[in-house]
Design an enzyme around this catalytic site. Structure first.
Site, mmCIF file in Angstrom:
data_model
loop_
_atom_site.group_PDB
_atom_site.id
_atom_site.type_symbol
_atom_site.label_atom_id
_atom_site.label_comp_id
_atom_site.label_asym_id
_atom_site.label_seq_id
_atom_site.Cartn_x
_atom_site.Cartn_y
_atom_site.Cartn_z
ATOM 1 N N HIS A 42 -0.183 4.410 -21.112
ATOM 2 C CA HIS A 42 -0.688 3.729 -20.088
ATOM 3 C C HIS A 42 0.282 4.273 -18.142
ATOM 4 C CE1 HIS A 42 -3.017 1.255 -16.717
ATOM 5 N NE2 HIS A 42 -1.798 0.964 -16.302
ATOM 6 N N GLU A 43 1.785 3.698 -18.493
ATOM 7 C CA GLU A 43 2.705 4.031 -17.900
ATOM 8 C C GLU A 43 3.376 5.567 -17.332
ATOM 9 O OE1 GLU A 43 2.984 1.697 -15.425
ATOM 10 O OE2 GLU A 43 2.034 0.375 -16.884
ATOM 11 N N HIS A 46 1.161 7.420 -15.486
ATOM 12 C CA HIS A 46 1.331 6.887 -14.168
ATOM 13 C C HIS A 46 2.489 8.056 -13.590
ATOM 14 C CE1 HIS A 46 -0.841 4.252 -12.661
ATOM 15 N NE2 HIS A 46 -0.666 3.173 -13.647
ATOM 16 N N ASP A 136 -2.913 -2.041 -10.619
ATOM 17 C CA ASP A 136 -3.397 -0.786 -10.387
ATOM 18 C C ASP A 136 -4.066 -0.917 -9.459
ATOM 19 O OD1 ASP A 136 -1.683 0.976 -11.764
ATOM 20 O OD2 ASP A 136 -2.680 1.368 -13.761
#
Length: 287
Positions: A42-43, A46, A136
């Site tokens: 997930h990170e 980004h 988010d």
């Protein structure tokens, strides 16, 4: 090669090592590994989007209850770019769940592992989309307010909405899982992050202005006029600056005439000439 360089930004919180050790002792290492893998992807989502857009990345922190991708940008990147960077995290869960479904259909992973993997993905996805800063969802709220309000007002309204969201989340935890220690640790982290961001609101605003004046020049596509009177302070004029716009300052004089100033002239007066408490009209009569 650039994608692999992103791995060098990963930092592991010391308490996470303790949680890993406890997970090994208590037989929950597989569950924790699945969770950490999901959070890290997930990170990295980004970070990959940010790197593609030439953003400056500070670090990717893996925490005992999640992760944070920190960027060294200060609010002057296009809102469209920031939306891409924010959404790049949640979008990772789509392909992760799709891939796990295919692996399960081919019987390459057991049903129990597949079910946990899907549950963890949904949990992380829904949690990150809560309208609470710095999740988010909270950052998307901030972008939405930036489309409608000047920078400092958008920041304050985001903090207010996040506080309401955190209160509702806390009440939900009290009603459903009042003795879940992990939930209270998360609430404490969100509360501290929200309080710290609120306390730093003036610093965040000044950093936004500094980046706009000294930083990388942004090619703004839209010009927006700001109408002010002669006796309005320079700081008050700066507080009307909005993300995504190049500003033309229209000063209405007492004799019903008006004078135009470019935003860089206002920024120069504030930061270089140190006219911190001056009125905007003083820029018209330097002598």
């Amino acid at each position: 090669m650039k994608a692999f360089q992103l791995l060098s930004y990963i930092r592991i919180h010391p308490l996470l090592w303790l949680m890993i050790a406890l997970a090994i002792v208590t037989g929950h290492f597989i569950d924790l590994s699945l969770f950490l893998m999901i959070v890290m992807i997930h990170e990295l989502g980004h970070a990959v989007a940010a790197s593609f857009l030439s953003w400056r990345i500070k670090r990717i922190s893996l925490l005992p209850f999640g992760g944070v991708a920190e960027m060294d940008e200060h609010g002057n990147r296009p809102i469209k770019e920031e939306a891409i960077v924010i959404l790049a995290g949640p979008l990772q869960h789509i392909w992760l769940m799709g891939l796990s479904f295919l692996l399960f259909q081919f019987s390459w992973i057991p049903a129990e592992l597949y079910q946990k993997f899907i549950e963890f993905n949904i949990m992380v996805l829904i949690f990150n989309l809560l309208p609470i800063w710095p999740l988010d969802g909270g950052k998307l709220i901030y972008l939405w307010r930036c489309l409608k309000e000047p920078f400092p007002l958008a920041h304050r309204s985001t903090m207010a909405i996040s506080a309401i969201g955190l209160l509702l989340f806390t009440l939900l935890v009290i009603a459903l899982q009042p003795f879940n220690l992990n939930m209270w640790v998360i609430i404490a982290f969100l509360s501290f992050s929200l309080y710290f961001e609120w306390k730093q609101s003036r610093f965040v605003f000044v950093r936004f202005l500094l980046e706009r004046y000294y930083g990388k020049k942004i090619d703004f596509q839209v010009l927006k006029q700001i109408h002010v009177s002669e006796d309005e302070s320079i700081l008050r004029v700066l507080q009307k600056f909005q993300r995504g716009y190049k500003h033309l300052i229209i000063i209405e004089k007492d004799d019903n005439e008006s004078v135009q100033l470019d935003e860089n002239e206002i920024l120069h007066a504030y930061f270089t000439e140190k006219m911190l408490s001056a009125k905007i009209g003083e820029l018209l009569y330097p002598y």
